[in-house]
Design a protein around this motif. Structure first.
Motif, mmCIF file in Angstrom:
data_model
loop_
_atom_site.group_PDB
_atom_site.id
_atom_site.type_symbol
_atom_site.label_atom_id
_atom_site.label_comp_id
_atom_site.label_asym_id
_atom_site.label_seq_id
_atom_site.Cartn_x
_atom_site.Cartn_y
_atom_site.Cartn_z
ATOM 1 N N ASP A 93 43.741 62.351 50.802
ATOM 2 C CA ASP A 93 44.882 63.117 51.295
ATOM 3 C C ASP A 93 44.998 62.851 52.803
ATOM 4 O O ASP A 93 44.289 61.997 53.344
ATOM 5 N N THR A 94 45.880 63.550 53.479
ATOM 6 C CA THR A 94 46.123 63.199 54.891
ATOM 7 C C THR A 94 44.878 63.432 55.754
ATOM 8 O O THR A 94 44.619 62.687 56.699
ATOM 9 N N LEU A 95 44.127 64.508 55.435
ATOM 10 C CA LEU A 95 42.939 64.829 56.241
ATOM 11 C C LEU A 95 41.878 63.730 56.111
ATOM 12 O O LEU A 95 41.296 63.278 57.102
ATOM 13 N N GLN A 119 56.232 59.405 60.627
ATOM 14 C CA GLN A 119 55.869 59.773 59.258
ATOM 15 C C GLN A 119 55.971 58.517 58.398
ATOM 16 O O GLN A 119 56.489 57.496 58.862
ATOM 17 N N THR A 120 55.476 58.624 57.161
ATOM 18 C CA THR A 120 55.645 57.483 56.256
ATOM 19 C C THR A 120 56.822 57.759 55.337
ATOM 20 O O THR A 120 57.267 58.896 55.219
ATOM 21 N N ILE A 121 57.301 56.701 54.658
ATOM 22 C CA ILE A 121 58.413 56.919 53.735
ATOM 23 C C ILE A 121 57.929 57.211 52.315
ATOM 24 O O ILE A 121 58.728 57.448 51.442
ATOM 25 N N ASP A 124 55.155 60.906 53.526
ATOM 26 C CA ASP A 124 56.226 61.636 54.204
ATOM 27 C C ASP A 124 55.789 62.918 54.904
ATOM 28 O O ASP A 124 56.618 63.765 55.212
ATOM 29 N N THR A 125 54.480 63.094 55.136
ATOM 30 C CA THR A 125 54.051 64.396 55.662
ATOM 31 C C THR A 125 54.115 64.482 57.184
ATOM 32 O O THR A 125 54.237 65.566 57.733
ATOM 33 N N GLY A 126 53.934 63.369 57.878
ATOM 34 C CA GLY A 126 53.867 63.408 59.340
ATOM 35 C C GLY A 126 52.609 64.106 59.840
ATOM 36 O O GLY A 126 52.559 64.579 60.976
ATOM 37 N N GLN A 127 51.576 64.182 59.007
ATOM 38 C CA GLN A 127 50.363 64.928 59.392
ATOM 39 C C GLN A 127 49.276 64.058 59.998
ATOM 40 O O GLN A 127 48.429 64.545 60.748
ATOM 41 N N VAL A 128 49.267 62.776 59.664
ATOM 42 C CA VAL A 128 48.120 61.934 60.047
ATOM 43 C C VAL A 128 47.991 61.820 61.577
ATOM 44 O O VAL A 128 46.884 61.927 62.112
ATOM 45 N N GLY A 129 49.100 61.640 62.295
ATOM 46 C CA GLY A 129 49.041 61.519 63.769
ATOM 47 C C GLY A 129 48.365 62.720 64.420
ATOM 48 O O GLY A 129 47.347 62.571 65.122
HETATM 49 C C1 LIG Z 1 48.329 66.996 48.926
HETATM 50 C C2 LIG Z 1 48.311 65.488 48.929
HETATM 51 C C3 LIG Z 1 47.528 64.808 48.011
HETATM 52 C C4 LIG Z 1 47.538 63.421 47.953
HETATM 53 N N1 LIG Z 1 46.796 62.789 47.017
HETATM 54 C C5 LIG Z 1 46.852 61.443 46.942
HETATM 55 C C6 LIG Z 1 46.148 60.759 45.948
HETATM 56 O O1 LIG Z 1 45.506 61.373 45.113
HETATM 57 N N2 LIG Z 1 46.225 59.389 45.940
HETATM 58 C C7 LIG Z 1 46.960 58.695 46.870
HETATM 59 O O2 LIG Z 1 47.002 57.473 46.830
HETATM 60 N N3 LIG Z 1 47.623 59.337 47.814
HETATM 61 C C8 LIG Z 1 47.599 60.693 47.871
HETATM 62 N N4 LIG Z 1 48.312 61.322 48.807
HETATM 63 C C9 LIG Z 1 49.023 60.546 49.762
HETATM 64 C C10 LIG Z 1 48.095 60.252 50.922
HETATM 65 O O3 LIG Z 1 47.487 61.386 51.377
HETATM 66 C C11 LIG Z 1 48.908 59.721 52.037
HETATM 67 O O4 LIG Z 1 49.495 58.511 51.648
HETATM 68 C C12 LIG Z 1 48.093 59.469 53.281
HETATM 69 O O5 LIG Z 1 47.167 60.486 53.516
HETATM 70 C C13 LIG Z 1 48.970 59.346 54.504
HETATM 71 O O6 LIG Z 1 49.802 60.463 54.577
HETATM 72 P P1 LIG Z 1 51.315 60.229 54.790
HETATM 73 O O7 LIG Z 1 51.739 59.075 53.955
HETATM 74 O O8 LIG Z 1 52.035 61.513 54.596
HETATM 75 O O9 LIG Z 1 51.347 59.777 56.331
HETATM 76 P P2 LIG Z 1 52.078 60.440 57.581
HETATM 77 O O10 LIG Z 1 51.251 61.563 58.094
HETATM 78 O O11 LIG Z 1 53.512 60.721 57.259
HETATM 79 O O12 LIG Z 1 51.940 59.190 58.536
HETATM 80 C C14 LIG Z 1 52.120 59.276 59.943
HETATM 81 C C15 LIG Z 1 51.604 58.013 60.546
HETATM 82 O O13 LIG Z 1 50.174 57.930 60.397
HETATM 83 C C16 LIG Z 1 49.784 56.567 60.217
HETATM 84 N N5 LIG Z 1 49.161 56.396 58.889
HETATM 85 C C17 LIG Z 1 49.319 57.151 57.777
HETATM 86 N N6 LIG Z 1 48.578 56.673 56.773
HETATM 87 C C18 LIG Z 1 47.942 55.575 57.244
HETATM 88 C C19 LIG Z 1 47.039 54.618 56.691
HETATM 89 N N7 LIG Z 1 46.619 54.682 55.431
HETATM 90 N N8 LIG Z 1 46.591 53.614 57.492
HETATM 91 C C20 LIG Z 1 46.995 53.516 58.783
HETATM 92 N N9 LIG Z 1 47.853 54.382 59.363
HETATM 93 C C21 LIG Z 1 48.316 55.391 58.608
HETATM 94 C C22 LIG Z 1 51.063 55.713 60.345
HETATM 95 O O14 LIG Z 1 51.233 55.363 61.685
HETATM 96 C C23 LIG Z 1 52.139 56.720 59.921
HETATM 97 O O15 LIG Z 1 53.427 56.399 60.411
HETATM 98 C C24 LIG Z 1 48.328 62.700 48.876
HETATM 99 C C25 LIG Z 1 49.087 63.396 49.812
HETATM 100 C C26 LIG Z 1 49.093 64.771 49.851
HETATM 101 C C27 LIG Z 1 49.941 65.515 50.862
#
Ligand SMILES: Cc1cc2nc3c(=O)[nH]c(=O)nc-3n(C[C@H](O)[C@H](O)[C@H](O)COP(=O)(O)OP(=O)(O)OC[C@H]3O[C@@H](n4cnc5c(N)ncnc54)[C@H](O)[C@@H]3O)c2cc1C
Length: 261
Positions: A93-95, A119-121, A124-129
Motif C-alpha cells: 500500500d502507499t505506506l 499523484q499517480t493515474i 491516485d492517492t497522492g500519499q507517497v510524497g
Molecule cells: C488501501 C490500498 C491498498 C492497496 N493494495 C494494493 C495491492 O494489494 N496491490 C497493489 O499492487 N497495489 C495496491 N495498492 C496500490 C499501491 O499502494 C500504490 O500503487 C502505491 O502504493 C503507490 O500509491 P499511489 O499509486 O496512490 O501513488 P501516489 O501517492 O499517488 O504517488 C505520488 C508520487 O509518488 C511516487 N511514487 C508512487 N509510487 C511509486 C513507486 N512504486 N515507485 C516510485 N515512485 C512512486 C511518484 O512520484 C508519484 O507521482 C493499494 C493502494 C491502496 C490505497
C-alpha cells in the motif's frame, strides 16, 4: 545538487480491470507508461541540475519490467537509476511503498531534493510524497508549480492553491510533489536514447536495502483492500399515464422530488 526523482510505471489505460479473486489490478497484457505526473518531476529535476549543477537519479519500485521507466528517464536527462524489485515488495500500500523508497533514498547517500509527481493515474492517492518526507524526516511542499530559487541550503517554490499560489521557502533537504503546470517535459535526445540502451541499472532487493520482508509489500501494509467493484448503474424508467396535462404535472412533480428543478 543531488536530486532524486521517484517515478512509477502505470497502466496506459483508464479502463483498468480488477481481479475479483485477489482485488488487485490485472496487469497482464496491459501497455504501461511512466506515470505522466512523474515526467514533470523528472523534467524539473533535470532543469534544476542544468541551472545549479549536480546529478539526477531516478528511482522506481515495481516488477522487473518497471526498469523501462528508468531507461526512459535516462533518455530524457537522468544520470543514473535504481530499480527496487523483489517479490516481497508486491501488494504494497502507499505506506509500504513510501517506506521502501525511503530506505533506498537513504542508501543512495546524501541528497538535497526528492521530487515526486503530485499523484499517480492508477493508485491516485497522492500519499507517497508526503509519507516519504515524514519517513525521511525532512520538510515537504505539495503541488509545486514553479521552482523560484535555490541558495544557501534553501529552496523557494510556488505551490498551487485553489484560488492562486503560495510562495514557500523551505530548508533543504526536502521532498516536493509537482503539478503539470510546472514545465513541458522534453523529448528524449539521441545521445540519451543511446545511453539508455546500454547503461547498467542496479536492482535492489529487500535484502540489499537491509529491510525485514515483513515490513514491506502486502505484509508491511497498514491497509487491506477488502473489495473493489464498479458500481452497477441501474436505469429505472417510468411511463407516465393519463392525458397530456396530467402527465406534464406528474413530470414536474417528479423533477421537483429529485431536486432537478
Ligand atoms: C488501501 C490500498 C491498498 C492497496 N493494495 C494494493 C495491492 O494489494 N496491490 C497493489 O499492487 N497495489 C495496491 N495498492 C496500490 C499501491 O499502494 C500504490 O500503487 C502505491 O502504493 C503507490 O500509491 P499511489 O499509486 O496512490 O501513488 P501516489 O501517492 O499517488 O504517488 C505520488 C508520487 O509518488 C511516487 N511514487 C508512487 N509510487 C511509486 C513507486 N512504486 N515507485 C516510485 N515512485 C512512486 C511518484 O512520484 C508519484 O507521482 C493499494 C493502494 C491502496 C490505497
Amino acid at each position: 545538487m543531488n536530486i532524486l526523482v521517484c517515478l512509477k510505471q502505470v497502466p496506459d489505460t483508464p479502463d483498468v480491470k480488477i481481479d475479483p479473486q485477489t482485488n488487485t489490478l490485472i496487469r497482464d497484457g496491459i501497455k504501461t507508461i511512466t506515470n505522466p505526473f512523474d515526467t514533470y518531476a523528472l523534467e524539473e529535476g533535470v532543469r534544476i541540475k542544468e541551472r545549479y549543477g549536480g546529478r539526477v537519479s531516478a528511482v522506481t519500485m515495481g516488477p522487473p519490467q518497471a526498469e523501462q521507466v528508468l531507461r526512459d528517464a535516462i533518455s530524457t536527462g537522468a544520470d543514473d537509476a535504481v530499480l527496487l524489485s523483489d517479490s516481497a515488495f508486491a501488494g504494497a500500500d502507499t505506506l509500504a511503498t513510501a517506506y521502501t523508497l525511503a530506505r533506498a533514498i537513504s542508501k543512495l547517500g546524501p541528497y538535497d531534493l526528492v521530487i515526486c509527481g503530485r499523484q499517480t493515474i492508477d493508485g491516485d492517492t497522492g500519499q507517497v510524497g508526503p509519507e516519504l518526507a515524514e519517513m525521511l524526516g525532512v520538510s515537504f511542499v505539495a503541488y509545486v508549480s514553479r521552482t523560484e530559487e535555490i541558495s544557501d541550503g534553501w529552496l523557494r517554490v510556488r505551490r498551487m492553491v485553489e484560488d492562486g499560489y503560495e510562495v514557500i521557502e523551505t530548508p533543504l533537504p526536502a521532498v516536493i510533489t509537482v503539478v503539470k503546470e510546472i514545465n513541458v517535459p522534453r523529448l528524449p535526445s539521441l545521445r540519451g536514447l543511446t545511453r539508455a540502451k546500454s547503461v547498467a541499472i542496479p536492482v535492489w532487493t529487500a535484502q540489499e536495502l537491509g529491510i525485514d520482508p515483513g515490513t514491506v509489500g502486502l505484509s508491511g501494509s497498514a491497509t487491506r483492500v477488502i473489495k473493489v467493484f464498479f458500481p452497477q448503474r441501474v436505469r429505472r424508467g417510468e411511463t407516465l399515464q393519463g392525458d397530456l396535462p396530467s402527465q406534464v404535472s406528474r413530470l414536474v412533480d417528479r423533477l421537483r422530488e429529485a431536486h432537478l428543478i
